[in-house]
Design an enzyme around this catalytic site. Structure first.
Site, PDB file in Angstrom:
ATOM      1  N   HIS A 202      -2.390  19.462 -18.837  1.00  0.00           N
ATOM      2  CA  HIS A 202      -1.707  20.406 -19.785  1.00  0.00           C
ATOM      3  C   HIS A 202      -1.804  21.809 -19.778  1.00  0.00           C
ATOM      4  O   HIS A 202      -3.040  22.052 -19.378  1.00  0.00           O
ATOM      5  CB  HIS A 202      -1.785  19.860 -21.162  1.00  0.00           C
ATOM      6  CG  HIS A 202      -1.242  18.393 -21.571  1.00  0.00           C
ATOM      7  ND1 HIS A 202      -0.831  18.033 -22.825  1.00  0.00           N
ATOM      8  CD2 HIS A 202      -0.917  17.429 -20.770  1.00  0.00           C
ATOM      9  CE1 HIS A 202      -0.542  16.755 -22.974  1.00  0.00           C
ATOM     10  NE2 HIS A 202      -0.315  16.469 -21.559  1.00  0.00           N
TER      11      HIS A 202
ATOM     12  N   GLU B 265      -2.426  24.076 -21.810  1.00  0.00           N
ATOM     13  CA  GLU B 265      -3.526  24.805 -22.624  1.00  0.00           C
ATOM     14  C   GLU B 265      -4.966  24.122 -21.999  1.00  0.00           C
ATOM     15  O   GLU B 265      -5.892  25.018 -22.312  1.00  0.00           O
ATOM     16  CB  GLU B 265      -3.716  23.970 -24.243  1.00  0.00           C
ATOM     17  CG  GLU B 265      -2.373  24.476 -24.766  1.00  0.00           C
ATOM     18  CD  GLU B 265      -1.094  23.531 -24.726  1.00  0.00           C
ATOM     19  OE1 GLU B 265      -0.100  23.465 -25.506  1.00  0.00           O
ATOM     20  OE2 GLU B 265      -1.037  22.719 -23.996  1.00  0.00           O
TER      21      GLU B 265
ATOM     22  N   CYS C 111      -0.650  19.555 -28.257  1.00  0.00           N
ATOM     23  CA  CYS C 111      -0.551  18.159 -28.569  1.00  0.00           C
ATOM     24  C   CYS C 111      -2.001  17.882 -29.235  1.00  0.00           C
ATOM     25  O   CYS C 111      -3.039  18.566 -29.150  1.00  0.00           O
ATOM     26  CB  CYS C 111      -0.521  17.428 -27.384  1.00  0.00           C
ATOM     27  SG  CYS C 111      -1.861  17.382 -26.298  1.00  0.00           S
TER      28      CYS C 111
ATOM     29  N   CYS D 204      -4.720  18.774 -26.744  1.00  0.00           N
ATOM     30  CA  CYS D 204      -5.291  20.045 -26.521  1.00  0.00           C
ATOM     31  C   CYS D 204      -5.666  20.803 -27.838  1.00  0.00           C
ATOM     32  O   CYS D 204      -6.677  21.644 -27.714  1.00  0.00           O
ATOM     33  CB  CYS D 204      -3.961  20.989 -26.058  1.00  0.00           C
ATOM     34  SG  CYS D 204      -3.434  20.262 -24.452  1.00  0.00           S
TER      35      CYS D 204
END
Length: 204
Positions: free
Chosen positions: A64, A66, A92, A95
């Site tokens: 991801h 992040e 999410c 993260c």
């Protein structure tokens, strides 16, 4: 009425870079999400883009934007606790949990993630989470916020678009329309700014 050039220029540099990273992810076959970690002066410490794409190894499931940006955290805790995270889509649970563990004091997000609506209630998990919880600001207003919302859905498939169709049907339709327009030429726009100009009338 604002123009795409003026709106883009008015964005803080970390935001512009986050959008470019998101666009690069989409152009590479991934999900259009980008993130940038900075110090208080705006110097970039880490950057990331979603690198989940068809055919990627299973481990890329956790690639991801992040998390990639947070890999740039400085070694000193005192410096870590002054950083800012910019991300085009609300983090999410994984993260957001990482920002809590890392004690990131401030998170700026461009648009809500329809897959995880209500995630802000994680704040109430317990006293320790509340104590570490970052100050979260967003979404971006106007066309740029809309652009941040539809960017991850431009592939017109997948769970995120399905969640968007339920939570915000208008944005889901807009994502499909923008995807058709952007893909109607021989080549996708080279930059996020070029793409923004190509769909500006749809966003406004």
């Amino acid at each position: 009425m604002s123009t795409p050039g003026a709106s883009w220029s008015a964005l803080a540099p970390p935001w512009r870079e986050a959008f470019e990273l998101a666009w690069r992810s989409f152009r590479g076959g991934g999900i259009g999400i980008g993130a940038v970690l900075t110090d208080p002066q705006g110097n970039v410490l880490g950057r990331g883009r979603n690198q989940r794409s068809p055919g990627s190894p299973g481990g890329r499931l956790l690639a991801h934007a992040e998390l990639e940006a947070l890999a740039g955290l400085p070694g000193q805790k005192s410096e870590q606790r002054t950083t800012l995270l910019y991300t085009t889509l609300h983090p999410c649970p994984m993260c957001l949990g990482a920002t809590v563990v890392a004690r990131i004091p401030q998170v700026h997000f461009g648009a809500f993630d329809p897959t995880w609506l209500g995630i802000e209630n994680m704040y109430n998990l317990n006293d320790e989470v509340r104590r570490r919880w970052p100050r979260i600001t967003g979404p971006l207003p106007g066309p740029l916020g809309t652009w941040a919302a539809i960017l991850p859905c431009l592939n017109t498939s997948g769970s995120l678009l399905q969640a968007m169709a339920i939570a915000d049907p208008r944005h889901a339709r807009l994502a499909r329309t923008a995807a058709v327009r952007l893909d109607s030429g021989r080549d996708l726009p080279a930059t996020a700014r070029d793409a923004l100009e190509a769909v500006w009338d749809l966003l406004t």
